[in-house]
Write an enzyme that holds these catalytic residues in place. Structure first.
Site, PDB file in Angstrom:
ATOM      1  N   ASN A 198       0.835  -1.195   0.000  1.00  0.00           N
ATOM      2  CA  ASN A 198       0.000   0.000   0.000  1.00  0.00           C
ATOM      3  C   ASN A 198       0.873   1.250   0.000  1.00  0.00           C
ATOM      4  O   ASN A 198       2.052   1.201   0.372  1.00  0.00           O
ATOM      5  CB  ASN A 198      -0.897   0.008   1.240  1.00  0.00           C
ATOM      6  CG  ASN A 198      -1.919   1.127   1.227  1.00  0.00           C
ATOM      7  OD1 ASN A 198      -2.365   1.559   0.160  1.00  0.00           O
ATOM      8  ND2 ASN A 198      -2.297   1.611   2.399  1.00  0.00           N
ATOM      9  N   ASP A 234      -3.642  -4.280  10.842  1.00  0.00           N
ATOM     10  CA  ASP A 234      -3.453  -3.012  11.557  1.00  0.00           C
ATOM     11  C   ASP A 234      -3.292  -1.909  10.514  1.00  0.00           C
ATOM     12  O   ASP A 234      -2.283  -1.850   9.812  1.00  0.00           O
ATOM     13  CB  ASP A 234      -2.215  -3.070  12.456  1.00  0.00           C
ATOM     14  CG  ASP A 234      -2.372  -4.074  13.587  1.00  0.00           C
ATOM     15  OD1 ASP A 234      -3.490  -4.193  14.109  1.00  0.00           O
ATOM     16  OD2 ASP A 234      -1.370  -4.738  13.928  1.00  0.00           O
ATOM     17  N   LEU A 235      -4.265  -1.036  10.409  1.00  0.00           N
ATOM     18  CA  LEU A 235      -4.327  -0.047   9.341  1.00  0.00           C
ATOM     19  C   LEU A 235      -3.074   0.821   9.290  1.00  0.00           C
ATOM     20  O   LEU A 235      -2.713   1.471  10.272  1.00  0.00           O
ATOM     21  CB  LEU A 235      -5.568   0.836   9.514  1.00  0.00           C
ATOM     22  CG  LEU A 235      -5.811   1.884   8.431  1.00  0.00           C
ATOM     23  CD1 LEU A 235      -6.046   1.198   7.086  1.00  0.00           C
ATOM     24  CD2 LEU A 235      -7.002   2.751   8.815  1.00  0.00           C
ATOM     25  N   ASP A 236      -2.413   0.805   8.112  1.00  0.00           N
ATOM     26  CA  ASP A 236      -1.240   1.647   7.830  1.00  0.00           C
ATOM     27  C   ASP A 236      -0.082   1.406   8.795  1.00  0.00           C
ATOM     28  O   ASP A 236       0.752   2.285   9.019  1.00  0.00           O
ATOM     29  CB  ASP A 236      -1.620   3.136   7.855  1.00  0.00           C
ATOM     30  CG  ASP A 236      -2.550   3.511   6.716  1.00  0.00           C
ATOM     31  OD1 ASP A 236      -2.596   2.763   5.719  1.00  0.00           O
ATOM     32  OD2 ASP A 236      -3.225   4.544   6.823  1.00  0.00           O
ATOM     33  N   GLU A 237      -0.003   0.216   9.369  1.00  0.00           N
ATOM     34  CA  GLU A 237       1.071  -0.081  10.320  1.00  0.00           C
ATOM     35  C   GLU A 237       1.893  -1.296   9.910  1.00  0.00           C
ATOM     36  O   GLU A 237       2.624  -1.852  10.720  1.00  0.00           O
ATOM     37  CB  GLU A 237       0.490  -0.275  11.727  1.00  0.00           C
ATOM     38  CG  GLU A 237      -0.130   0.999  12.310  1.00  0.00           C
ATOM     39  CD  GLU A 237      -0.519   0.856  13.768  1.00  0.00           C
ATOM     40  OE1 GLU A 237      -0.068  -0.129  14.399  1.00  0.00           O
ATOM     41  OE2 GLU A 237      -1.252   1.723  14.270  1.00  0.00           O
TER      42      GLU A 237
END
Length: 292
Positions: A198, A234-237
């Site tokens: 991403n 884990d969003l954007d991690e």
């Protein structure tokens, strides 16, 4: 992996070999010996031992007049002895890649252009989107495009199933979120773990939600950039693959910040995809090892 690139006129094949195992003495010597026994010549070699996890990482490029089966037979005793997770592929083989997009086209355009120009080692059999706006861009580059509305939980589930079906249908090895503005379910993240990348903006401080560039302008941000990372639940991690940053000042308008940010997002995502396609990205827990 399937060998799809024939040997050259001299019968020489060019291989890329990656190895991951618990660090201990003798690994490099053993691997080098197996390659010599296979008639190979090492043309590029990089290695790293992680003090944090006690893990050894290695990436080699080898030229050899050796078929895959014979090469693997020479490597097998070594990989078994050291409990290695390993992969052997042909140098430069295009990686079959699925791209997901929404409405913003800057990252998709960069991927499509560089792939056509021979600067990016991927093959793009399909672009999937939750909006129809970028169909013309994909058509310009001759890449099939599908759009599916995602405005309800049921439609999201259907679209994620279409992603998985496309992965199987097209033998996809990498999925790229090129500004795809939907949060993926934990189940999909788990199914594609380690092969979905991403891109998102990086501000100091960070701004979430709508109009992050306008928020950044209002706060007088001095640094903006982009981060490419593996997708996890884990969003954007997820583990970070590449980051870039550029300095700005008070004279920049919100529109100029958007343009600068989009440039950083495009080049950062393309670089991450390029390294992944060249087997230069290896996972070490929550971080990555990048053999540039």
């Amino acid at each position: 992996m399937t060998e799809t690139t024939p040997a050259g006129a001299t019968g020489i094949r060019h291989w890329v070999l990656t190895l991951v195992c618990t660090d201990r003495p003798g690994i490099v010597h053993a691997v080098s010996g197996a390659i010599v026994d296979a008639g190979g010549n090492i043309t590029e070699s990089q290695q790293f031992a992680s003090l944090d996890t006690g893990t050894f990482f290695m990436r080699l490029q080898v030229e050899a007049a050796t078929e895959r089966g014979a090469f693997e037979a020479k490597l097998a005793p070594i990989t078994e002895r050291y409990g290695m997770v390993w992969a052997l592929d042909v140098v430069g083989r295009p990686l079959r890649t699925l791209v997901l997009v929404s409405k913003a086209g800057h990252c998709l355009n960069d991927l499509l252009f560089r792939q056509r120009a021979g600067q990016l080692g991927v093959e793009l059999p399909l672009v999937l989107s939750n909006h129809p706006e970028l169909s013309g861009l994909a058509e310009f580059y001759g890449v099939p495009f599908e759009s599916h509305a995602v405005v309800s939980a049921a439609q999201k589930k259907e679209f994620e199933q279409r992603i998985l079906d496309a992965v199987d249908e097209h033998d996809i090895e990498l999925v790229v979120l090129a500004r795809y503005m939907q949060v993926l379910s934990p189940e999909l993240c788990e199914r594609l773990q380690g092969r979905i990348i991403n891109i998102h903006h990086s501000f100091l401080p960070g701004f979430k939600g709508a109009n992050p560039y306008r928020q950044a302008h209002a706060r007088g941000v001095k640094l903006i950039g982009a981060t490419a990372h593996f997708v996890t639940s884990d969003l954007d991690e997820g583990p970070i693959i590449e980051q870039n940053v550029v300095r700005v000042d008070h004279s920049r308008t919100p529109a100029e910040l958007v343009a600068i940010g989009q440039d950083e997002e495009s080049r950062t995502l393309t670089q991450a995809v390029k390294w992944f396609a060249e087997h230069r990205v290896l996972l070490d827990g929550a971080r990555t090892i990048i053999f540039r």
